[in-house]
Write an enzyme that holds these catalytic residues in place. Structure first.
Site, PDB file in Angstrom:
ATOM      1  N   SER A  11       0.797  -1.163   0.208  1.00 18.30           N
ATOM      2  CA  SER A  11       0.065  -0.084  -0.004  1.00 18.30           C
ATOM      3  C   SER A  11       0.729   1.213   0.148  1.00 18.30           C
ATOM      4  CB  SER A  11      -0.806  -0.024   1.087  1.00 18.30           C
ATOM      5  OG  SER A  11      -0.195  -0.050   2.333  1.00 18.30           O
ATOM      6  N   TRP A  12       1.822   1.338   0.799  1.00 23.24           N
ATOM      7  CA  TRP A  12       2.771   2.672   0.860  1.00 23.24           C
ATOM      8  C   TRP A  12       3.796   2.778  -0.173  1.00 23.24           C
ATOM      9  CZ3 TRP A  12       2.351   7.249   1.932  1.00 23.24           C
ATOM     10  CH2 TRP A  12       3.358   7.893   2.737  1.00 23.24           C
ATOM     11  N   SER A 134       1.099   9.615   7.921  1.00 24.69           N
ATOM     12  CA  SER A 134       0.932   9.487   6.408  1.00 24.69           C
ATOM     13  C   SER A 134       0.206   8.068   6.008  1.00 24.69           C
ATOM     14  CB  SER A 134       2.223   9.847   5.638  1.00 24.69           C
ATOM     15  OG  SER A 134       3.190   8.769   6.320  1.00 24.69           O
ATOM     16  N   LYS A 186       5.600   4.601  17.965  1.00 26.56           N
ATOM     17  CA  LYS A 186       4.224   5.023  18.261  1.00 26.56           C
ATOM     18  C   LYS A 186       3.133   3.603  17.845  1.00 26.56           C
ATOM     19  CE  LYS A 186       3.815   4.943  13.584  1.00 26.56           C
ATOM     20  NZ  LYS A 186       3.071   4.239  12.876  1.00 26.56           N
TER      21      LYS A 186
END
Length: 337
Positions: A11-12, A134, A186
């Site tokens: 996807s990225w 993002s 994160k």
């Protein structure tokens, strides 16, 4: 116009390839499955990983590794595949070609940051790190997004110039350590906020986990050499917010399922893509023990994921910890130094 190769057609990688092609660059999107890349070429859509996003004319889906002899190479593979991918692309890279890593994680066993892995494997190539809030689903649809690229000043500015568009704002930061650790850690907190949601808890709980989670991220990040203010930026609080709250977040979705009582193996299978927070939780916990850094949320995540701890018991253990003074921890983190 530059010649850009994106290695990794998930996807990225697909979203960044679309972004770069729409910015006017000649882009090769390089995958490993010939049938899949041929399908992308014909359908002009990555229906599996990025449905609904049209691949522009300047983007070539391919398996041809010789196209890695480009002006810029973007490496977009999961964190656990970075070393293997680096070894695969190394024979095709031009010396001096910048390699931009987009994975957010650390290497298991060595506890190396991914830029350190790439520096070991690709000593003739400058390495940059792209991070920040993002999601691929939004970047692919040209929604306004801000990111940060970390490297030495010259390398970072080259990447900034090549990737900046009216909808994709790129900042630079020389603090590679802080940017990488913020992006990796994160994911652990996002898993935990998802677990809280799965347990039926509300916004108060999630806000507490995000706030105290940021304290943990910064505490470990500074101990490992990151600049404290980096964790107040895009790769710290920015990425934390989006990963803990977005419906696109795999880590959050996995956490919700865990909170609902599903086994980890089932959760990972159902998500269908890599959930980086699982590996990051193990690495972060091991580092916290090694460095003697208090990370209570990460510790409970580790116990839930790898020791079979009950999620409700983990929450109770967090809430009933010994009393502390919030400002003492803020000073300890050196936010204002």
């Amino acid at each position: 116009m530059a010649n850009v190769a994106v290695y990794g057609a998930g996807s990225w990688g697909s979203a960044l390839a679309v972004l770069l092609a729409n910015a006017g660059h000649q882009v090769s999107l390089i995958g490993r499955q010939p049938d899949e890349m041929e399908r992308l070429k014909k359908q002009r859509e990555n229906a599996r990983y990025l449905p609904g996003v049209v691949l522009p004319p300047g983007l070539l889906p391919t398996t041809d590794l010789t196209l890695l002899k480009a002006d810029l190479v973007v490496l977009s593979v999961p964190s656990h595949s970075v070393r293997e991918a680096a070894r695969m692309i190394k024979p095709y890279l031009r010396p001096g070609c910048i390699v931009v890593n987009t994975a957010k994680g650390m290497e298991e066993g060595t506890h190396l940051r991914l830029s350190e892995v790439l520096t070991e494997e690709l000593p003739k190539n400058p390495i940059a790190v792209l991070s920040g809030p993002s999601h691929a689903e939004e970047v692919g649809r040209d929604m306004p997004t801000t990111v940060v690229v970390a490297s030495d000043v010259g390398t970072a500015e080259v990447v900034q110039d090549l990737m900046m568009t009216p909808k994709f704002r790129v900042y630079t930061n020389p603090d590679v350590i802080g940017v990488e650790l913020g992006g990796a850690l994160k994911n652990v907190i996002a898993l935990c906020t998802g677990i809280a949601e799965g347990l039926g808890f509300g916004d108060n709980t999630k806000a507490a986990l995000m706030t105290r989670g940021l304290a943990e991220i910064a505490r470990l990040g500074v101990a490992l050499g990151g600049h404290p203010l980096t964790f107040a930026g895009l790769s710290g609080v920015g990425d934390l917010i989006v990963t803990c709250t977005s419906l696109h977040s795999r880590n959050r979705r996995a956490g919700v399922a865990l909170g609902q009582g599903k086994p980890l193996e089932t959760v990972l299978r159902d998500v269908g893509m890599v959930v980086e927070g699982v590996r990051a939780a193990r690495i972060a916990y091991q580092l916290s023990v090694e460095k003697q850094i208090p990370m209570p949320i990460t510790e409970q995540a580790y116990k839930v994921l790898f020791e079979g701890a009950d999620t409700k018991v983990a929450v109770a253990d967090l809430m009933l910890r010994g009393k502390t003074h919030e400002l003492e921890e803020v000073v300890e983190m050196s936010w204002l130094k």
